[in-house]
Write a protein that holds these residues in place. Structure first.
Motif, mmCIF file in Angstrom:
data_model
loop_
_atom_site.group_PDB
_atom_site.id
_atom_site.type_symbol
_atom_site.label_atom_id
_atom_site.label_comp_id
_atom_site.label_asym_id
_atom_site.label_seq_id
_atom_site.Cartn_x
_atom_site.Cartn_y
_atom_site.Cartn_z
ATOM 1 N N ARG A 28 0.864 -1.146 -0.058
ATOM 2 C CA ARG A 28 0.093 -0.030 -0.115
ATOM 3 C C ARG A 28 0.852 1.161 0.144
ATOM 4 O O ARG A 28 1.288 1.780 1.198
ATOM 5 N N PRO A 29 0.995 1.666 -1.228
ATOM 6 C CA PRO A 29 2.150 3.061 -1.356
ATOM 7 C C PRO A 29 1.592 4.006 -0.441
ATOM 8 O O PRO A 29 0.552 4.342 -0.740
ATOM 9 N N SER A 30 2.398 4.766 0.167
ATOM 10 C CA SER A 30 2.027 5.853 0.964
ATOM 11 C C SER A 30 2.827 7.118 0.257
ATOM 12 O O SER A 30 3.818 6.981 -0.215
ATOM 13 N N PRO A 31 2.166 8.132 0.336
ATOM 14 C CA PRO A 31 2.853 9.409 -0.134
ATOM 15 C C PRO A 31 4.063 9.935 0.724
ATOM 16 O O PRO A 31 4.183 9.576 1.959
ATOM 17 N N ARG A 32 5.112 10.081 -0.314
ATOM 18 C CA ARG A 32 6.609 10.364 0.361
ATOM 19 C C ARG A 32 6.938 11.596 -0.604
ATOM 20 O O ARG A 32 8.268 11.346 -1.097
ATOM 21 N N PRO A 33 6.391 12.677 -0.679
ATOM 22 C CA PRO A 33 6.851 13.711 -1.591
ATOM 23 C C PRO A 33 8.183 14.163 -1.277
ATOM 24 O O PRO A 33 8.660 14.514 -0.117
ATOM 25 N N LEU A 34 8.818 14.624 -2.409
ATOM 26 C CA LEU A 34 10.163 15.235 -2.306
ATOM 27 C C LEU A 34 9.960 16.584 -2.366
ATOM 28 O O LEU A 34 9.230 17.264 -3.267
ATOM 29 N N VAL A 35 10.470 17.535 -1.444
ATOM 30 C CA VAL A 35 10.526 18.758 -1.355
ATOM 31 C C VAL A 35 11.753 19.391 -1.250
ATOM 32 O O VAL A 35 12.501 19.068 -0.587
ATOM 33 N N THR A 36 11.975 20.536 -2.248
ATOM 34 C CA THR A 36 13.081 21.276 -2.412
ATOM 35 C C THR A 36 13.180 22.448 -1.733
ATOM 36 O O THR A 36 12.254 23.198 -2.015
ATOM 37 N N VAL A 37 14.046 22.976 -0.830
ATOM 38 C CA VAL A 37 13.915 23.959 0.023
ATOM 39 C C VAL A 37 15.114 24.877 -0.381
ATOM 40 O O VAL A 37 16.249 24.328 -0.216
ATOM 41 N N ARG A 38 14.833 25.928 -0.784
ATOM 42 C CA ARG A 38 16.057 26.967 -1.079
ATOM 43 C C ARG A 38 16.491 27.778 0.237
ATOM 44 O O ARG A 38 15.442 28.314 0.800
ATOM 45 N N THR A 39 17.721 27.639 0.871
ATOM 46 C CA THR A 39 17.867 28.230 2.058
ATOM 47 C C THR A 39 19.232 28.919 2.066
ATOM 48 O O THR A 39 20.264 28.478 1.436
ATOM 49 N N ASP A 40 19.467 30.100 2.916
ATOM 50 C CA ASP A 40 20.713 30.613 3.118
ATOM 51 C C ASP A 40 21.499 29.986 4.138
ATOM 52 O O ASP A 40 22.424 30.279 4.444
ATOM 53 N N ASP A 41 20.568 29.032 5.061
ATOM 54 C CA ASP A 41 21.187 28.589 6.194
ATOM 55 C C ASP A 41 22.081 27.311 5.778
ATOM 56 O O ASP A 41 22.170 26.886 4.895
ATOM 57 N N ARG A 42 23.032 26.902 6.903
ATOM 58 C CA ARG A 42 23.979 25.808 6.472
ATOM 59 C C ARG A 42 23.631 24.759 7.690
ATOM 60 O O ARG A 42 24.661 24.633 8.371
ATOM 61 N N PRO A 43 22.673 23.905 7.482
ATOM 62 C CA PRO A 43 22.401 23.050 8.514
ATOM 63 C C PRO A 43 23.360 21.824 8.371
ATOM 64 O O PRO A 43 23.886 21.544 7.251
ATOM 65 N N HIS A 44 23.636 21.144 9.616
ATOM 66 C CA HIS A 44 24.495 20.160 9.494
ATOM 67 C C HIS A 44 23.862 18.853 9.207
ATOM 68 O O HIS A 44 23.268 17.874 9.818
ATOM 69 N N LEU A 45 23.553 18.430 7.949
ATOM 70 C CA LEU A 45 22.582 17.534 7.616
ATOM 71 C C LEU A 45 23.429 16.539 6.820
ATOM 72 O O LEU A 45 24.657 16.676 6.143
ATOM 73 N N GLY A 46 23.171 15.204 7.382
ATOM 74 C CA GLY A 46 24.014 13.928 6.774
ATOM 75 C C GLY A 46 22.996 13.106 6.127
ATOM 76 O O GLY A 46 21.979 13.371 6.044
ATOM 77 N N GLU A 47 23.502 12.062 5.824
ATOM 78 C CA GLU A 47 22.672 11.099 5.034
ATOM 79 C C GLU A 47 21.621 10.867 5.802
ATOM 80 O O GLU A 47 21.589 10.059 6.845
ATOM 81 N N ARG A 48 20.592 10.783 5.546
ATOM 82 C CA ARG A 48 19.085 10.384 6.051
ATOM 83 C C ARG A 48 18.636 11.013 7.396
ATOM 84 O O ARG A 48 18.145 10.715 8.212
ATOM 85 N N THR A 49 19.493 12.023 7.610
ATOM 86 C CA THR A 49 19.256 13.074 8.942
ATOM 87 C C THR A 49 17.661 13.541 8.873
ATOM 88 O O THR A 49 17.085 13.831 7.933
ATOM 89 N N LYS A 50 17.012 13.145 10.037
ATOM 90 C CA LYS A 50 15.533 13.426 10.003
ATOM 91 C C LYS A 50 15.493 15.024 10.558
ATOM 92 O O LYS A 50 16.300 15.526 11.148
#
Lengths: 385, 530, 444
Positions: free
Chosen positions: B412-434
């Motif tokens: 039962r596929p559930s929605p998992r939309p991909l959202v692109t956010v343009r930001t000036d910030d520099r978050p510490h994001l790593g692979e699959r960071t929640k």
């Protein structure tokens, strides 16, 4: 013919000049020595303390009097407590030393409490050393030295120190006892006050270690049967405080090895006052008799590293704070402030960099400041809407 | 200190006025707080000299101990304090509302909802400074083990009836004040310092007068000038014109004014005791009364400026709108208050001298959870706090530039939309960071997929809160052009693991503490009366 | 007469004594201190296998999921037949996918599903949610010095007796809120699990692994003296046993010279001119990246007791250590600019327990205007200075010695707490004094 001037006497002479003609040196006590560790980077404090300048008098002459004072209630209470702890030949005090530090020894009874009165600090120091030596000749006995006097070489001049008490154990080892009037409540006490007491006790321990070393290296003119091994100065001191809300003594052993290491290193570093003195302009003098302007210039000729912590540790702090604020030093807002500012040290430089009016945008400190300023402006604007 | 707060302080220096460190009020302020401005005697633990206390800024109650070393006078002070504080507390204890609480059913071991009383509001104590909070704790500790004559007819120096109970309440307030974000007992300097950045160090901010001088300087003065005046200005008698907020007094006050006054009082008392007839006694009583009045005036003169300062601080704080999560945290304070009310009513013994191993661990866990909760909630409630988190790389804000529908694998596929956010910030994001954003007050989670354009765009996959259907519910997925703010920290805190009951304390921690014994009262000795 | 120190014999003797106390002793707990690279994991695996073979059901408590997965893999490698249970959380991706390939490893989020497995392994956090009617006879608690006392309180009811293993020199656990209220209490919840355990059970047998197999002969004495002054250890290898060489000769630059110094002596200090900088000091970051780049470019080869043939110094054998996350991120970015992506760059916290041939460390105090308790924390420097098998290059700005001397030491003292030695301040001085002998000035 006068004896040739050694390096040490030259320095002493130089320091006397700094104090001013006929101004006696303010003797350094253990509290002052322990306070050296409060801001060891401050050249101003080092030279003023090293030269025996009365900083409180200097601060008043500069127009920024220090605010340290003691309430007579605290004084009375402190004296009453110390008298109680030492009453009855120090029986209670010795019992506490035995209980907290040396349980395997015989419980103290009929302890020796020698009379230490003598004339002048030198006389009292000699008397104390004599009694410590005497105690070493009485193995197996407890000895209580009430207000002994110890000398410690501080940058070439002797400082005279007066611990509340020193106890000689039956095994010949020595314990420093600090009696304080802050309470030991349910077994714990104000950590800042215990820390200060530990630093103060560390100074006594260092001074006692010098006495012990001399005792151990004392062969000349004495029969071999008189010779003693250098006694051990214990690195756990006894802190005696009122228990809970009462006036009953309670005690706790405090390990002062860290404080001893730090203080030893700071004392060794005090030799640098010679370099500081050499760097001063000819004729510099800190005598409180001088007009305020001249004094201000003299004080300014030695760099200070003011931080807000000085306010509770140094008589000159209000003066230094004013100067620090006048020059716009960011550290007047606290040491941690400058951590992320890189080479920027003044309020206006930082603000100009943040506003984009100055500074190299490739410098990460400048870049971060601009980001911070932009984010802050955005947030404040959002809140206004 | 974050660069944002550093900048605020530097701007305060440059403008001569404190700058905002928050845009909303992050602490609850009740309608009727009880302000408590105590003074103590130097050199003695928990020996009160006097206090102003009350809920009416124009009519504080002045309590004074004319000879702080006299146990009877101390007890009289504490009894008077109990007469002010306990009715205030009781008024809140009586008004309750029904609430639900999850409890473990002792028979089935299941978690069940039960209906219980929750006090509709809670009392709130305000002291001038952090040292005031320590004194509240110390007073609590000094009173809660005392025995009244009723409890123990043999007690050599029985405490007045309500004093032990006051001790228990003050202990509760003091302990609750250690919980991050709680508002049951607040220090005015802490609360003001949380909301304004002054042009001085946080150490100097401990001086209530100087702190207020920066926030609200008098006409024609800069904050720096006013603060300096508050710190150091002395009158012709050498007394500080802005007395310290206490509880410690200025040594110059002790030595020059208070000590002579107490001496006169002592002399008058001795004289009265030695009076030989009624007439003489009357006269000497008059002298004693006036000596006492003199001390009362002195104490009043040192506490009233602080009292007024605390109320001025309250006025300033009330000008800020309350943060959105403040009420939720206050509800926790109400639970805490209700819980203690119930323990007192159930006849439980006073709080022990020391926590046992399990209690200590539970308290630490609670406080760590509340600290994390507070940090998250303050950021969500206040863009200025969020700005700090963004600067630290713990959050990012920006505009949605693209949304691509996608679905999860599975039957039962559930929605998992991909959202692109343009930001000036520099978050510490790593692979699959929640990451999380607030959606109608609830956190919606997403995970980091990729960054594009050298970090200028962040692609996220939205993971939940989109309903059960194949198509996401309307409004549950950000749309192109939306402004969004995601955090790397969670918005809600999970409960920790359940610790064993104290009776089951394991061998590693000393085993069970044994039967709870009634803590002995502090032994009272002759030495207490100096 | 001096006896020749035989590291293998000393280590074997220690291990035998530990296993004897664990399997046949009467004490409820056995504590093992393991300095860096002393074979802690090997010991844990061996103890687990021997307990399992003796028929004792065993639970193992580790601190992070990575540590748990690592132990499962090691156990399976030593004994593929052993039924192992991996208890995991309900989060997404709760365990390493490599576990899926192991036949006898069962994974579940419910302890009940794993009943009957010879060994069940999980994190302390997960174990804290487990309830049992009958406690396990035996447990092994790994990284016990990094576990907080309250975490042990939550799980100690699950076992009757346990082997506690850890490194006292690494970073202490911490709490995000003040816990002074409990300082001095034997069960202070913010203290380390071992501190509480020993405060209540002072007679438990305590052992120490005496030999570091990781640290070379050039590093063990320094790390031992600076960080383990009262519990010294030795290197398992001698001065000639390890070698690091580079095919491409030095170009005379600072980075190359410091690489050669480190290759020859085990330590190198690349010193930049004194300057106050923000944490992500671009020059220092670039220097770190350049050193790494040059190491790879110059064709490094390591010889060791493990193999007589030189093994190439590849990117996966090098790590960069920093104090802060933003520094790590800056170094990663700088490395990426130089085309290096495979080298691990992480903070001290995350490098705990890891091992590389060569490490490059950005000194925690480099460029700082002042020292802070965080930067002086003994464990931080200890972790950074003890991850390498061959050599460690430290990049630092000049002036740190003065910074240390100017550090105000007005720490509060809590009565009743055990003073932790060594002091970070002294340890930092000791390490700097040693590094000064291997100093190379920065000249790009």
């Amino acid at each position: 013919m006068p004896p040739p001037r050694t390096r040490g006497t030259a320095l002493r002479h130089r320091l006397a000049e700094l104090r001013g003609p006929d101004v006696p040196a303010k003797a350094l006590d253990a509290r002052a020595l322990a306070a050296l560790a409060a801001n060891p980077g401050c050249a101003r404090r080092a030279i003023l303390d090293g030269a025996g300048v009365n900083k409180a008098a200097l601060a008043s002459a500069l127009g920024s009097p220090s605010t340290f004072g003691q309430s007579q209630f605290a004084l009375t209470r402190g004296n009453a407590f110390e008298a109680k702890v030492k009453a009855d030949g120090g029986a209670e005090l010795l019992r506490l030393v035995h209980e907290k530090l040396d349980r395997s020894a015989e419980p103290p009874a009929d302890a020796r409490v020698p009379d230490l009165t003598a004339t002048g600090p030198q006389g009292r120091t000699a008397r104390t050393a004599l009694e410590l030596r005497e105690a070493a000749a009485h193995p197996g006995a407890w000895t209580l030295l009430d207000h002994p006097m110890l000398a410690l070489d501080v940058a070439g001049s002797p400082a005279f120190l007066e611990p509340d008490a020193v106890v000689v154990h039956p095994d010949g080892s020595w314990t420093v006892v600090e009696i304080k009037s802050f309470p030991l409540l349910d077994g714990s006490a104000d950590p800042a006050k215990v820390g200060a007491a530990a630093r103060q006790a560390a100074v006594y321990v260092l001074a006692l270690e010098e006495v012990a070393a001399r005792l151990g290296a004392e062969p000349e003119g004495r029969g071999a049967q008189d010779r003693v091994a250098a006694p051990r100065v214990r690195h756990r001191i006894l802190l005696v405080c009122p228990r809970d809300f009462s006036n009953q003594p309670a005690a706790s052993a405090v390990d002062i090895r860290k404080q001893r290491a730090v203080t030893a290193r700071q004392l060794a570093r005090l030799t640098r006052i010679e370099d500081i003195a050499d760097a001063l302009p000819e004729g510099t003098c800190f005598s409180p008799e001088l007009p305020a302007e001249e004094l201000t210039a003299a004080v300014e000729s030695v760099p200070a590293t003011y931080a807000p912590e000085c306010l509770s540790a140094c008589e000159l702090a209000f003066h230094c704070r004013t100067r620090s604020r006048e020059t716009g030093a960011v550290t007047s807002l606290g040491r941690p402030v400058r951590a992320e500012l890189g080479g920027l040290t003044t309020v206006e430089d930082v603000l100009a960099a943040a506003r984009g009016e100055a500074g190299d945008p490739d410098d990460p400190a400048v870049a971060a400041l601009r980001r911070a300023a932009a984010l802050r402006a955005e947030a404040l604007e959002a809140a206004c809407r | 200190m974050s660069l944002i707060s550093t900048l605020a302080r530097l701007e305060a220096v440059s403008t001569g006025r404190a700058q905002p460190a928050a845009t909303v009020r992050h602490r609850h302020l009740g309608d009727r707080p009880l302000v408590f401005v105590p003074l103590i005697t130097a050199g003695e633990a928990g020996a009160p000299l006097g206090a102003l206390v009350g809920t009416d800024r124009d009519a504080p109650r002045l309590l004074v101990v004319p000879q702080p070393r006299d146990r009877d006078l101390r007890f009289a002070f504490l009894a008077d304090l109990a007469d002010v504080v306990l009715p205030y507390v009781d008024a809140y204890a009586e008004v309750v509302e029904a609430a639900e609480r999850t409890e473990t059913d002792p028979e089935t071991g299941k978690r069940v909802k039960v209906e219980v009383d929750l006090c509709a509001d809670a009392p709130q104590l305000i002291v001038p400074s952090r040292a005031g909070i320590d004194l509240v704790r110390l007073l609590g500790r000094s009173m809660r083990f005392r025995r009244t004559a009723e409890q123990d007819p043999e007690a050599p120096y029985p405490a007045p009836p309500r004093v032990p109970l006051l001790g228990r309440w003050l202990t509760h307030f003091g302990e609750r004040a250690r919980v991050p974000g709680s508002s049951l007992l607040l220090a005015m300097t802490d609360v003001l310092g949380r909301h304004w950045a002054t042009g001085q160090s946080s150490l100097e901010d401990q001086h209530l007068g100087a702190l207020l001088a920066w926030i609200d300087p008098p006409e024609g003065m800069t904050g720096a000038e006013a603060a300096l005046k508050a710190e150091l200005e002395r009158d012709a008698q050498g007394q500080l014109t802005c007395p310290p907020a206490g509880p410690a007094t200025d040594p110059a006050f002790d030595n020059k004014l208070l000590a002579p006054a107490i001496e006169r009082y002592d002399r008058a008392r001795t004289a009265l005791a030695a009076a030989e007839d009624g007439l003489e006694a009357d006269e000497r009583l008059g002298a004693l009364t006036s000596a006492e009045q003199e001390i009362r005036d002195l104490v009043h003169s040192r506490t009233r400026p602080t009292w007024d300062a605390v109320w001025r601080g309250l006025d300033l704080l009330r000008e800020l709108p309350e943060g959105a999560h403040v009420e939720e945290r206050w509800t926790r304070d109400r639970w805490s208050f209700t819980g203690h009310r119930d323990r007192v009513l159930a006849g439980e013994p006073p709080q022990p001298r020391r926590d046992d191993a399990v209690t200590a661990a539970n308290k630490l866990a609670t406080r760590e959870r509340e600290q994390a909760r507070l940090e998250a909630q303050e950021a969500l409630d206040d863009p200025l706090v969020m700005a700090g988190r963004r600067l630290a790389g713990e959050a990012f804000a920006g505009e949605v530039t693209d949304v691509v529908m996608a679905y999860s694998d599975g039957k039962r596929p559930s929605p998992r939309p991909l959202v692109t956010v343009r930001t000036d910030d520099r978050p510490h994001l790593g692979e699959r960071t929640k990451v999380y954003r607030s959606l109608g007050g609830k956190p919606q989670s997403a995970e980091f997929v990729a960054d594009e354009e050298d970090g200028a765009c962040v692609v996220l996959r939205i993971l939940d809160k989109m309903g059960r259907g194949k198509e996401p519910e309307p409004g549950s997925v950000p749309e192109k052009g939306d402004r969004v703010c995601f955090t790397l920290f969670e918005h809600e805190q999970r409960g920790g693991a359940k610790l064993p009951d104290p009776e089951e304390t394991p061998w590693t921690h000393g085993g069970p503490p044994g039967e709870a014994t009634l803590e002995a009262a502090d032994p009272v000795t002759e030495e207490d009366v100096l | 007469m001096t006896t020749v120190f035989d590291p293998s014999a000393a280590a074997a003797q220690a291990t035998d004594a530990i296993l004897h106390d664990t399997l046949h002793g009467t004490a409820r707990g056995v504590v093992v201190d393991s300095p860096p690279g002393a074979g802690k994991s090997t010991l844990v695996v061996r103890a687990a296998l021997e307990l399992a073979e003796a028929g004792h059901p065993l639970m193992v408590v580790a601190q992070t999921n990575a540590q748990v997965d690592d132990l499962v893999l090691r156990l399976a490698e030593k004994n593929p037949e052993l039924p192992v249970g991996r208890l995991h959380s309900n989060d997404a991706d709760p365990y390493d996918k490599a576990l899926d390939g192991l036949e006898n490893v069962r994974k579940s989020a419910k302890a009940a599903d794993l009943a009957g497995q010879a060994v069940v392994i999980s994190t302390a956090a997960k174990w804290a949610h487990v309830k049992v009617d009958e406690p396990w006879r035996h447990a092994i608690v790994d990284e016990a010095y990094q576990m907080r006392s309250d975490a042990l309180l939550a799980v100690a009811g699950l076992f009757e007796r346990a082997l506690f293993v850890g490194d006292p020199g690494q970073l202490d656990p911490f709490a995000i809120v003040g816990s002074e209220q409990w300082a001095g209490l034997s069960y202070d919840p913010s203290a380390s699990a071992v501190t509480t355990l020993l405060a209540h059970n002072p007679d438990l047998p305590q052992h120490r692994l005496p030999v570091s197999w990781r640290l070379p002969a050039s590093a063990a004495p320094l790390v031992s003296d600076a960080f383990y002054p009262y519990t010294p250890f030795r290197s398992g290898t001698g001065h000639g046993d390890r070698g690091l060489s580079f095919a491409v000769p030095s170009d005379g630059s600072g980075p190359d010279r410091v690489i050669d110094e480190a290759a020859a002596s085990g330590w190198g200090l690349l010193e930049l001119p004194a300057r106050h900088t923000p944490r992500t000091d671009p020059e220092a970051v670039r220097a770190v990246a350049t050193v790494v780049r040059r190491m790879l470019d110059r064709g490094g080869a390591a010889t060791s007791e493990r193999s007589p043939d030189p093994s190439p110094l590849t990117a996966d054998r090098i790590a960069v250590g920093t104090a802060h996350r933003d520094q790590a991120a800056a170094v990663r970015a700088a490395l990426a600019d130089l085309g290096v992506t495979e080298v691990v760059v992480d903070t001290a916290n995350r490098l705990q327990g890891r091992e590389y041939d060569v490490t490059v460390v950005l000194h925690p105090l480099s460029g700082r205007p002042d020292a802070t308790a965080f930067h002086l924390e003994t464990g931080r420097l200890c972790v950074l200075a003890s991850r390498h098998r061959h050599a460690c290059v430290v990049v630092c700005r000049a002036g740190v010695t003065d910074l240390l001397d100017d550090y105000p030491s007005t720490e509060p003292v809590q009565l009743g707490t055990v003073v932790k030695f060594p002091d970070g301040w002294e340890a930092n001085h000791a390490v700097l004094a040693h590094l000064a002998e291997h100093r190379v000035a920065w000249r790009p």
